[in-house]
Motif scaffolding. Structure first.
Motif, mmCIF file in Angstrom:
data_model
loop_
_atom_site.group_PDB
_atom_site.id
_atom_site.type_symbol
_atom_site.label_atom_id
_atom_site.label_comp_id
_atom_site.label_asym_id
_atom_site.label_seq_id
_atom_site.Cartn_x
_atom_site.Cartn_y
_atom_site.Cartn_z
ATOM 1 N N SER A 24 48.137 23.717 84.917
ATOM 2 C CA SER A 24 47.336 23.816 83.647
ATOM 3 C C SER A 24 48.176 22.898 82.631
ATOM 4 N N ARG A 46 46.237 22.347 79.275
ATOM 5 C CA ARG A 46 44.924 22.271 79.704
ATOM 6 C C ARG A 46 44.349 23.850 79.717
ATOM 7 N N THR A 47 44.941 24.726 79.244
ATOM 8 C CA THR A 47 44.284 26.205 79.011
ATOM 9 C C THR A 47 43.406 26.016 77.847
ATOM 10 N N ARG A 48 42.385 27.031 77.862
ATOM 11 C CA ARG A 48 41.528 27.129 76.794
ATOM 12 C C ARG A 48 42.157 27.330 75.587
ATOM 13 N N GLN A 49 43.115 28.192 75.485
ATOM 14 C CA GLN A 49 43.626 28.889 74.440
ATOM 15 C C GLN A 49 44.864 27.884 73.893
ATOM 16 N N ARG A 53 44.989 21.401 72.590
ATOM 17 C CA ARG A 53 43.767 20.942 72.685
ATOM 18 C C ARG A 53 43.127 20.317 71.324
#
Length: 248
Positions: A24, A46-49, A53
């Motif tokens: 990730s 790379r995690t959604r949270q 990002r």
């Protein structure tokens, strides 16, 4: 955190490249103003949270904080500094091209504040102005000069001042050679380019007054960059392939 670990806070930087790392994370190559090119590990980026990002994007400056004593350091925080929108269309390739040059030609942790400033100026122009050819030539020359790859444009091979009324033969790792004193165009034409003295003066000053000077400067910087990057420049190759496809 170990006492010997170095920590850098709020350093202006541009993202040059990013690639996945393990499940990730991201391996980043960033070009910072005071510390040069640094390799940073962005854990869980790379995690959604992840807060990173939307922040870790190329072409715009960010404020980066990191720590570590090894070559690969850990990104602690990154904040968007704002300034301009992402480049679009052909401007996007100009940004990719500049990033590729910095990534391939600089050494890790070798500071070049003047080159960072030149990249900052170029990225703003690329994002905001559709015609940025002159800005690209100025950046290429700033990069070549800062890294010690550019010939002296003040004097020719014989120590005489470069003048507007002469035509010069330019080769990698050589000062300009007056063609009149060389007896005409050298036999190995592929090893150099002929450039007007007026173009060399304009390039030295960073101000171009006609398209012919820009075209001659393009030939000169392309020759010098290709000499340093014999494997080629991928972003330029991709753009050439797209242009060939569009005109086919």
């Amino acid at each position: 955190m170990p006492a010997q670990t170095h920590r850098i806070n709020h350093e202006p930087a541009f993202l040059l490249t990013a690639k996945p790392w393990r499940e990730s994370s991201l391996w980043l190559e960033m070009f910072s103003r005071r510390y040069g090119r640094v390799a940073l590990l962005a854990r869980s980026a790379r995690t959604r949270q992840s807060e990173l990002r939307g922040v870790l994007v190329p072409f715009v400056p960010v404020s980066a904080s990191w720590y570590g004593s090894q070559e690969l350091k850990t990104l602690h925080r990154a904040e968007w500094l704002g300034g301009w929108r992402q480049p679009q269309g052909r401007s996007l390739f100009s940004g990719l091209y500049a990033n590729e040059l910095v990534y391939k030609l600089t050494a890790r942790e070798d500071p070049h504040p003047a080159l960072y400033d030149a990249l900052h100026t170029l990225m703003r122009v690329v994002a905001e102005e559709p015609n940025h050819v002159a800005a690209l030539r100025r950046f290429e020359w700033a990069l070549l000069t800062e890294l010690g790859f550019a010939p002296d444009l003040q004097n020719d091979e014989h120590g005489q001042p470069v003048t507007a009324g002469q035509t010069y033969w330019l080769r990698p790792e050589h000062a300009p050679l007056p063609l009149a004193q060389a007896g005409g165009l050298p036999q190995h034409e592929a090893q150099g380019v002929a450039v007007d003295g007026s173009t060399l003066i304009q390039l030295r000053n960073g101000i171009f007054d006609n398209g012919e000077s820009l075209q001659q400067t393009l030939k000169l910087t392309r020759m010098l960059l290709d000499f340093r990057l014999p494997e080629g420049i991928k972003s330029r190759q991709v753009l050439q392939q797209m242009q060939a496809f569009q005109t086919a």
